[in-house]
Design a protein around this motif. Sequence first.
Motif, short mmCIF file in Angstrom:
data_model
loop_
_atom_site.label_atom_id
_atom_site.label_comp_id
_atom_site.label_asym_id
_atom_site.label_seq_id
_atom_site.Cartn_x
_atom_site.Cartn_y
_atom_site.Cartn_z
N ASN A 114 0.01 -11.21 2.54
CA ASN A 114 0.68 -11.36 1.25
C ASN A 114 0.77 -9.97 0.60
O ASN A 114 -0.13 -9.55 -0.13
CB ASN A 114 -0.07 -12.34 0.36
CG ASN A 114 0.00 -13.76 0.88
OD1 ASN A 114 1.07 -14.23 1.24
ND2 ASN A 114 -1.14 -14.43 0.95
N SER A 115 1.83 -9.27 0.90
CA SER A 115 1.93 -7.85 0.58
C SER A 115 3.32 -7.50 0.07
O SER A 115 4.28 -8.25 0.29
CB SER A 115 1.63 -7.01 1.83
OG SER A 115 0.44 -7.43 2.47
N ALA A 116 3.41 -6.36 -0.58
CA ALA A 116 4.70 -5.86 -1.06
C ALA A 116 4.67 -4.34 -1.11
O ALA A 116 3.62 -3.73 -1.31
CB ALA A 116 5.02 -6.43 -2.43
N ILE A 117 5.83 -3.74 -0.93
CA ILE A 117 5.99 -2.30 -1.09
C ILE A 117 6.66 -2.04 -2.42
O ILE A 117 7.77 -2.53 -2.68
CB ILE A 117 6.78 -1.69 0.07
CG1 ILE A 117 6.03 -1.89 1.38
CG2 ILE A 117 7.04 -0.20 -0.18
CD1 ILE A 117 6.79 -1.44 2.61
N GLY A 118 5.97 -1.31 -3.28
CA GLY A 118 6.49 -0.97 -4.59
C GLY A 118 7.01 0.45 -4.63
O GLY A 118 6.86 1.22 -3.67
N ILE A 119 7.60 0.82 -5.77
CA ILE A 119 8.17 2.15 -5.91
C ILE A 119 8.03 2.63 -7.34
O ILE A 119 8.13 1.85 -8.30
CB ILE A 119 9.65 2.17 -5.46
CG1 ILE A 119 10.22 3.59 -5.45
CG2 ILE A 119 10.49 1.24 -6.32
CD1 ILE A 119 11.58 3.71 -4.78
N ALA A 120 7.74 3.92 -7.49
CA ALA A 120 7.69 4.57 -8.80
C ALA A 120 8.59 5.79 -8.75
O ALA A 120 8.89 6.32 -7.67
CB ALA A 120 6.26 4.95 -9.16
N ARG A 121 8.97 6.28 -9.93
CA ARG A 121 9.94 7.40 -9.99
C ARG A 121 9.48 8.44 -10.99
O ARG A 121 8.89 8.13 -12.03
CB ARG A 121 11.31 6.87 -10.37
CG ARG A 121 12.42 7.92 -10.41
CD ARG A 121 13.78 7.26 -10.56
NE ARG A 121 13.85 6.44 -11.76
CZ ARG A 121 14.74 5.45 -11.95
NH1 ARG A 121 15.61 5.16 -11.00
NH2 ARG A 121 14.74 4.78 -13.07
N SER A 122 9.75 9.71 -10.67
CA SER A 122 9.42 10.83 -11.56
C SER A 122 10.44 11.94 -11.34
O SER A 122 11.03 12.06 -10.26
CB SER A 122 8.01 11.35 -11.27
OG SER A 122 7.75 12.57 -11.93
#
Length: 321
Positions: A114-122
């Motif tokens: 039960n997993s997910a790949i997230g993303i952040a931005r800068s």
Amino acid sequence: MVQTWGMVGALSLLPCLSHVHALPEQCLGVCVNSHDPSIIRRGDGTYFRFSTGGRIAIHTAPNITGPWTYRGAALPGGSSINLPGNQDLWAPDVAQVGNQYYLYYSVSTFGSQNSAIGIARSTSLDAGTWTDLGSTGVVSNPSLPYNAIDGNLVNEEGTSNYFLTFGSFWQGIHRVRVTPTKQHGSPYQVAFDPRDPAIEGPTVFKNGEFYYLFFSKGSCCGYDRNRPPAGKEYRIMVCRSTSPVGPFVDKQGRSCRDGGGTLVLGSHDWVYGPGGQGVYRDPVLGPILYYHYVDTRIGFADGQKKFGWNRINFSSGWPVV
């Protein structure tokens, strides 16, 4: 060839092994607790290192050798993804697209699908500047053949096509097209070993005419509690293809979807279990392989894993450390 730790007979292998693999280059400053590192060099010459733990720890240095200094967490509030593990983020991968930096991270718990790949931005890479964008749409559950962790972004050279390569255990490493902030289309398998599914942490690197698929194979963690049988610890493997979508094969021509993989870096001398790797084209040094490893002279705990790096020579058509 892998050293068998704790066996007297294995000590005779050390001189041979030291010729097979180069020792890690110099690292100064904070070089431990660097599991699954990802590095990038900003335009002003500052190096950034992101790593698992501490809600994605950020370290910086004026040079790849250091001295590395801790700067804070990329996501001090954790992830907005509503899954267990959203306060303990894994396996960062940082990439620049235009004038933006994107940080991919994994939300999961150990052994869970039960997993997910997230993303952040800068726009700057600095701690305190990252905005969490949540899930990329790359998620997994027990009904799917993959685990959605260990994301790595690659661009098809000369196009606007981006792909996210990911996966850990289950049915191996998969790939999906992304924008790069969201999934488009369905994931498909690019690497799998049906006889030993312990592969994960993919990195794709374009050099010359080939796209090289690097991945870690074996047992990654908990060496201070229970070391795996000799040869089953982490090691870095590679396959290649002339296309970013594959098929990928190893040096012997074996399919990477059927157990193929050529050894790039394994245990040697006082280096044990290297993996969690990335590849970066340094503007000064050229292609470098970076990774975490256990220094057996220090200790085997996960928090003691050190940051290692070496130059790579591709002149033979295959990466040599």
